[in-house]
Design a protein around this motif. Structure first.
Motif, short mmCIF file in Angstrom:
data_model
loop_
_atom_site.label_atom_id
_atom_site.label_comp_id
_atom_site.label_asym_id
_atom_site.label_seq_id
_atom_site.Cartn_x
_atom_site.Cartn_y
_atom_site.Cartn_z
N ILE A 1 17.02 25.37 95.68
CA ILE A 1 18.17 25.37 94.77
C ILE A 1 18.47 26.80 94.36
O ILE A 1 17.55 27.57 94.06
N THR A 2 19.75 27.15 94.32
CA THR A 2 20.20 28.42 93.76
C THR A 2 21.27 28.11 92.72
O THR A 2 22.23 27.39 93.01
N LEU A 3 21.06 28.62 91.51
CA LEU A 3 22.01 28.43 90.43
C LEU A 3 22.54 29.79 89.99
O LEU A 3 21.77 30.71 89.77
N LYS A 4 23.84 29.91 89.88
CA LYS A 4 24.47 31.11 89.32
C LYS A 4 24.57 30.88 87.82
O LYS A 4 25.10 29.86 87.37
N ILE A 5 24.03 31.83 87.05
CA ILE A 5 23.93 31.66 85.60
C ILE A 5 24.64 32.80 84.90
O ILE A 5 24.42 33.97 85.22
N GLU A 6 25.47 32.47 83.92
CA GLU A 6 26.13 33.48 83.11
C GLU A 6 25.48 33.50 81.73
O GLU A 6 25.00 32.49 81.23
N GLY A 7 25.48 34.69 81.13
CA GLY A 7 24.99 34.83 79.77
C GLY A 7 23.64 35.52 79.67
O GLY A 7 23.15 35.74 78.57
N MET A 8 23.04 35.87 80.80
CA MET A 8 21.77 36.59 80.77
C MET A 8 22.06 38.09 80.68
O MET A 8 22.81 38.62 81.50
N HIS A 9 21.45 38.74 79.68
CA HIS A 9 21.73 40.17 79.47
C HIS A 9 20.47 41.03 79.40
O HIS A 9 20.58 42.25 79.34
N CYS A 10 19.29 40.38 79.38
CA CYS A 10 18.07 41.17 79.20
C CYS A 10 16.86 40.39 79.72
O CYS A 10 16.98 39.24 80.14
N GLY A 11 15.71 41.03 79.67
CA GLY A 11 14.48 40.39 80.12
C GLY A 11 14.13 39.16 79.30
O GLY A 11 13.55 38.21 79.81
N GLY A 12 14.49 39.17 78.01
CA GLY A 12 14.24 37.99 77.18
C GLY A 12 15.04 36.79 77.65
O GLY A 12 14.56 35.66 77.63
N CYS A 13 16.27 37.04 78.09
CA CYS A 13 17.11 35.97 78.64
C CYS A 13 16.47 35.39 79.91
O CYS A 13 16.43 34.18 80.09
N VAL A 14 16.00 36.28 80.76
CA VAL A 14 15.33 35.85 81.99
C VAL A 14 14.14 34.97 81.65
O VAL A 14 13.95 33.90 82.24
N SER A 15 13.34 35.39 80.68
CA SER A 15 12.17 34.60 80.27
C SER A 15 12.57 33.23 79.75
O SER A 15 11.91 32.23 80.04
N SER A 16 13.65 33.17 78.99
CA SER A 16 14.12 31.89 78.45
C SER A 16 14.56 30.95 79.56
O SER A 16 14.25 29.75 79.53
N VAL A 17 15.27 31.48 80.54
CA VAL A 17 15.72 30.65 81.67
C VAL A 17 14.52 30.18 82.49
O VAL A 17 14.44 29.01 82.86
N GLU A 18 13.57 31.08 82.75
CA GLU A 18 12.37 30.70 83.50
C GLU A 18 11.59 29.61 82.77
O GLU A 18 11.15 28.63 83.38
N LYS A 19 11.43 29.76 81.47
CA LYS A 19 10.69 28.77 80.67
C LYS A 19 11.39 27.41 80.73
O LYS A 19 10.73 26.38 80.89
#
Length: 70
Positions: A3-21
């Motif tokens: 699966i590949t999802l295009k995600i809007e609203g990520m601006h920093c490493g914290g955002c990446v961590s939230s999406v991964e979690k």
């Protein structure tokens, strides 16, 4: 399935961590990788998990703008 999802609203490493979690919280979703540069999440997921995955990410405050499965 991959699966590949295009995600809007990520601006920093914290955002990446939230999406991964959020993605890793779904049973049957593995090998999660999130790219801030591409604005994408890639993962392997069992059939029927895509809608749960999208909902978990959107519940975390991000927008899934496109989906691709291979």
């Amino acid at each position: 399935m991959a699966i590949t999802l295009k995600i809007e609203g990520m601006h920093c490493g914290g955002c990446v961590s939230s999406v991964e979690k959020a993605a890793r919280s779904i049973d049957g979703v593995d090998n999660v990788t999130v790219s801030l540069d591409k604005g994408e999440l890639t993962a392997d997921a069992q059939a029927g998990k895509l809608d749960q995955l999208v909902a978990a990410i959107e519940d975390s405050g991000f927008d899934v703008v496109s989906r691709r499965t291979d």
